[in-house]
Design a protein around this motif. Structure first.
Motif, PDB file in Angstrom:
ATOM      1  N   ARG A   1       3.232   0.630  22.481  1.00 15.77           N
ATOM      2  CA  ARG A   1       2.337  -0.478  22.778  1.00 15.77           C
ATOM      3  C   ARG A   1       1.948  -0.655  24.241  1.00 15.77           C
ATOM      4  O   ARG A   1       0.975  -1.305  24.550  1.00 15.77           O
ATOM      5  N   ARG A   2       2.748  -0.130  25.140  1.00 14.89           N
ATOM      6  CA  ARG A   2       2.490  -0.440  26.544  1.00 14.89           C
ATOM      7  C   ARG A   2       2.025   0.792  27.298  1.00 14.89           C
ATOM      8  O   ARG A   2       2.453   1.903  27.001  1.00 14.89           O
ATOM      9  N   ASP A   3       1.172   0.574  28.261  1.00 12.76           N
ATOM     10  CA  ASP A   3       0.823   1.621  29.208  1.00 12.76           C
ATOM     11  C   ASP A   3       1.413   1.224  30.543  1.00 12.76           C
ATOM     12  O   ASP A   3       1.188   0.124  31.012  1.00 12.76           O
ATOM     13  N   PHE A   4       2.201   2.114  31.104  1.00 11.86           N
ATOM     14  CA  PHE A   4       2.782   1.776  32.394  1.00 11.86           C
ATOM     15  C   PHE A   4       2.962   3.045  33.197  1.00 11.86           C
ATOM     16  O   PHE A   4       2.930   4.159  32.656  1.00 11.86           O
ATOM     17  N   TRP A   5       3.206   2.874  34.449  1.00 13.53           N
ATOM     18  CA  TRP A   5       3.385   3.999  35.333  1.00 13.53           C
ATOM     19  C   TRP A   5       4.695   4.701  34.955  1.00 13.53           C
ATOM     20  O   TRP A   5       5.723   4.053  34.783  1.00 13.53           O
ATOM     21  N   GLY A   6       4.641   6.014  34.805  1.00 13.47           N
ATOM     22  CA  GLY A   6       5.850   6.764  34.481  1.00 13.47           C
ATOM     23  C   GLY A   6       6.158   6.830  33.001  1.00 13.47           C
ATOM     24  O   GLY A   6       7.251   7.213  32.610  1.00 13.47           O
ATOM     25  N   LYS A   7       5.190   6.440  32.160  1.00 13.49           N
ATOM     26  CA  LYS A   7       5.422   6.455  30.722  1.00 13.49           C
ATOM     27  C   LYS A   7       5.702   7.865  30.200  1.00 13.49           C
ATOM     28  O   LYS A   7       6.605   8.068  29.392  1.00 13.49           O
ATOM     29  N   SER A   8       4.932   8.842  30.693  1.00 16.90           N
ATOM     30  CA  SER A   8       5.139  10.200  30.188  1.00 16.90           C
ATOM     31  C   SER A   8       6.484  10.763  30.655  1.00 16.90           C
ATOM     32  O   SER A   8       7.117  11.550  29.955  1.00 16.90           O
TER      33      SER A   8
ATOM     34  N   LEU B   1       9.204   8.896  31.084  1.00 15.19           N
ATOM     35  CA  LEU B   1      10.176   8.248  30.212  1.00 15.19           C
ATOM     36  C   LEU B   1      10.199   8.931  28.844  1.00 15.19           C
ATOM     37  O   LEU B   1      11.259   9.202  28.275  1.00 15.19           O
ATOM     38  N   ASP B   2       8.996   9.231  28.341  1.00 11.01           N
ATOM     39  CA  ASP B   2       8.871   9.895  27.054  1.00 11.01           C
ATOM     40  C   ASP B   2       9.590  11.250  27.078  1.00 11.01           C
ATOM     41  O   ASP B   2      10.341  11.599  26.163  1.00 11.01           O
ATOM     42  N   ALA B   3       9.375  12.004  28.155  1.00 12.89           N
ATOM     43  CA  ALA B   3      10.017  13.313  28.285  1.00 12.89           C
ATOM     44  C   ALA B   3      11.535  13.160  28.367  1.00 12.89           C
ATOM     45  O   ALA B   3      12.291  13.922  27.759  1.00 12.89           O
ATOM     46  N   LEU B   4      11.969  12.147  29.113  1.00 14.17           N
ATOM     47  CA  LEU B   4      13.400  11.906  29.301  1.00 14.17           C
ATOM     48  C   LEU B   4      14.102  11.632  27.971  1.00 14.17           C
ATOM     49  O   LEU B   4      15.193  12.117  27.702  1.00 14.17           O
ATOM     50  N   VAL B   5      13.416  10.838  27.113  1.00 17.20           N
ATOM     51  CA  VAL B   5      13.980  10.510  25.804  1.00 17.20           C
ATOM     52  C   VAL B   5      14.141  11.769  24.959  1.00 17.20           C
ATOM     53  O   VAL B   5      15.107  11.917  24.214  1.00 17.20           O
ATOM     54  N   HIS B   6      13.163  12.678  25.097  1.00 14.95           N
ATOM     55  CA  HIS B   6      13.201  13.884  24.274  1.00 14.95           C
ATOM     56  C   HIS B   6      14.087  14.986  24.852  1.00 14.95           C
ATOM     57  O   HIS B   6      14.329  15.992  24.196  1.00 14.95           O
ATOM     58  N   LEU B   7      14.555  14.793  26.069  1.00 13.49           N
ATOM     59  CA  LEU B   7      15.314  15.837  26.760  1.00 13.49           C
ATOM     60  C   LEU B   7      16.520  16.347  25.963  1.00 13.49           C
ATOM     61  O   LEU B   7      16.712  17.564  25.849  1.00 13.49           O
ATOM     62  N   PRO B   8      17.336  15.439  25.368  1.00  7.57           N
ATOM     63  CA  PRO B   8      18.501  15.943  24.618  1.00  7.57           C
ATOM     64  C   PRO B   8      18.122  16.867  23.465  1.00  7.57           C
ATOM     65  O   PRO B   8      18.932  17.666  23.020  1.00  7.57           O
ATOM     66  N   LEU B   9      16.865  16.764  23.008  1.00  7.96           N
ATOM     67  CA  LEU B   9      16.409  17.601  21.900  1.00  7.96           C
ATOM     68  C   LEU B   9      16.212  19.047  22.350  1.00  7.96           C
ATOM     69  O   LEU B   9      16.382  19.981  21.565  1.00  7.96           O
ATOM     70  N   VAL B  10      15.838  19.235  23.621  1.00  6.58           N
ATOM     71  CA  VAL B  10      15.492  20.572  24.088  1.00  6.58           C
ATOM     72  C   VAL B  10      16.521  21.168  25.047  1.00  6.58           C
ATOM     73  O   VAL B  10      16.579  22.384  25.218  1.00  6.58           O
TER      74      VAL B  10
END
Lengths: 220, 231
Positions: B39-46, B48-57
């Motif tokens: 829902r939100r657009d903010f600075w550094g969103k991508s 944060l998104d990458a960070l969340v997915h990091l344990p997957l890769v």
């Protein structure tokens, strides 16, 4: 009752409207793209004017010069959308009760019964919105908005999504509402016949400007 | 063949405890993050998104090692939590829950995010016109409509958590009764002579749990569509 004097730039389209009305049903008339919905959304607080003021029932809800913008949920308005927007996860009864609960109002069985009888929706109480016809959905949406005890009811082409037969089914309810519910309304439509039947005053919009204002006779 | 020994039960129950705690603690964070990303657009969103997915890769052993560095007794966060709140992760089952929670987080967030993105925002507007303040809109409209996705995310996260191996064994080792989950028990058993039968039983338990989770997640996804259509 309602005082509007606003300007809003939406991409290429500029809206600049000013009117003030004590009418029971203000008919907002114009072709699609004339700015009717944007204007209603500004009255509802869903859209913020670039410049100007809006007052409902004497209370200023928007005043850009003074930095006032009352959020939608504190405006005590009712809004009936073209697409009803009933909550799909709630039953009809829960939908109807939603506004009362959110506003922390005490139950008012007399009003509840009056509105449910007026709109003839008592038999639908236990159904889910997915199981209602278009006309039934719109009647429930009307009931839901009224039961939140609004001081102004906004109706944005409430019959727009219905076929002719259904329109004729709902119109009498709207007329009864106007005469019995005692809530002032802003009724948006591009249908002259509808407005002739319902409106007591007309605001005519053309390409973002008010071109005429007055009694139903301006709908020539 | 199906006489599950007490030692195997210990591993199964520990795995369940670790996965349940990991899922329950991760869920509120998952919902908040899913909402933020949907829902939100903010600075550094991508980022944060990458960070969340990091344990997957990332290689799980790397995630485990990073957890050891930060949440171990000498780690910056680990020493702070141990000194001030008395929470110790290193070589404890709580550490296994932390490792599993971190590894499961991307899988847990994804269905939640998708279900929040699928919600018709005009319904939230309607709620607001009826007098609901934003937080009330969230709890009465957004969250109930997203609920099947939230549950699907929890089930997938749980399934991942119960099978996690690499990060867990790196961070909290393989101590029977404390940090030895089903996966690390299987690992030990197949390195032991005569461990095959026991390993086989735990393998079957793992498969049953995984398939059960997938069926449950599918069922919740089906419920989500029904819910959005108001049937």
């Amino acid at each position: 009752m309602l005082r509007v004097d606003v300007e809003k730039q939406l991409g290429e389209f500029s809206l600049s409207a000013s009117f003030s009305s004590e009418g029971r049903v203000i008919g907002l008339f114009g072709a699609s793209g004339a700015g009717k919905s944007s204007l209603v959304n500004m009255i509802a607080g869903l859209l913020r004017p670039d410049r100007g003021t809006i007052a409902i029932d004497g209370e200023i809800v928007d005043d850009t010069a003074a930095g006032i913008h009352v959020p939608t949920y504190r405006r005590r308005i009712g809004y009936v959308f073209q697409d009803a927007r009933l909550f799909p996860h709630l039953s009809v009864a829960q939908n109807l009760d939603y506004g009362r609960r959110m506003n922390g109002l005490a139950p008012d069985p007399a009003q509840h019964k009056r509105i449910i009888d007026l709109l003839d929706i008592g038999a639908l109480r236990d159904r889910r919105p997915g199981k209602l016809s278009g006309g039934e959905r719109q009647r429930v949406a009307l009931g839901r908005a009224l039961l939140s005890k609004p001081r102004l009811l906004l109706l944005d082409e409430p019959l727009g999504a219905l076929d002719e037969g259904r329109k004729l089914e709902i119109l009498p309810y709207l007329v009864r509402l106007r005469d019995e519910a005692n809530v002032p309304m802003v009724y948006v439509s591009h249908d002259v016949a509808e407005l002739r039947q319902l409106a007591t005053q007309i605001v005519m919009l053309k390409q973002g400007r008010v071109t005429s204002f007055g009694g139903v006779k301006v709908l020539t | 063949m199906f006489d599950i020994s007490p030692a195997e039960w210990t591993a199964i129950l520990l795995s369940l405890r670790v996965a349940v705690i990991a899922t329950l603690v991760a869920t509120p964070f998952g919902i908040a993050l899913a909402w933020l990303l949907a829902r939100r657009d903010f600075w550094g969103k991508s980022v944060l998104d990458a960070l969340v997915h990091l344990p997957l890769v990332l290689p799980p052993v790397v995630t485990g090692y990073l957890l050891l560095l930060s949440f171990g007794r000498k780690g910056l966060i680990g020493s702070f939590l141990a000194d001030h709140l008395g929470i110790v992760f290193a070589f404890r089952w709580t550490g296994a829950a932390l490792a599993c929670g971190v590894m499961a987080f991307p899988l847990l967030v994804r269905p939640m995010r998708l279900s929040i993105e699928a919600i018709d925002r005009r319904l939230e507007q309607a709620a607001e016109t009826l007098g609901a303040a934003p937080w009330k809109v969230f709890f009465t409209v957004t969250l109930p409509l997203a609920l099947p996705g939230v549950l699907a995310g929890m089930v997938l996260g749980f399934a991942k958590a119960i099978g996690e191996f690499g990060a867990t064994i790196t961070f909290v080792s393989n101590i029977p009764g404390e940090t030895q989950t089903i996966s690390s028990a299987i690992y030990s058993l197949i390195q032991t002579p005569d461990g095959d039968a026991a390993a086989g039983r735990l393998v079957i338990v793992s498969i049953v749990l995984a398939i059960g989770a997938l069926i449950a997640a599918e069922w919740f996804a089906h419920r989500a569509t029904q819910r959005l259509h108001g049937n």
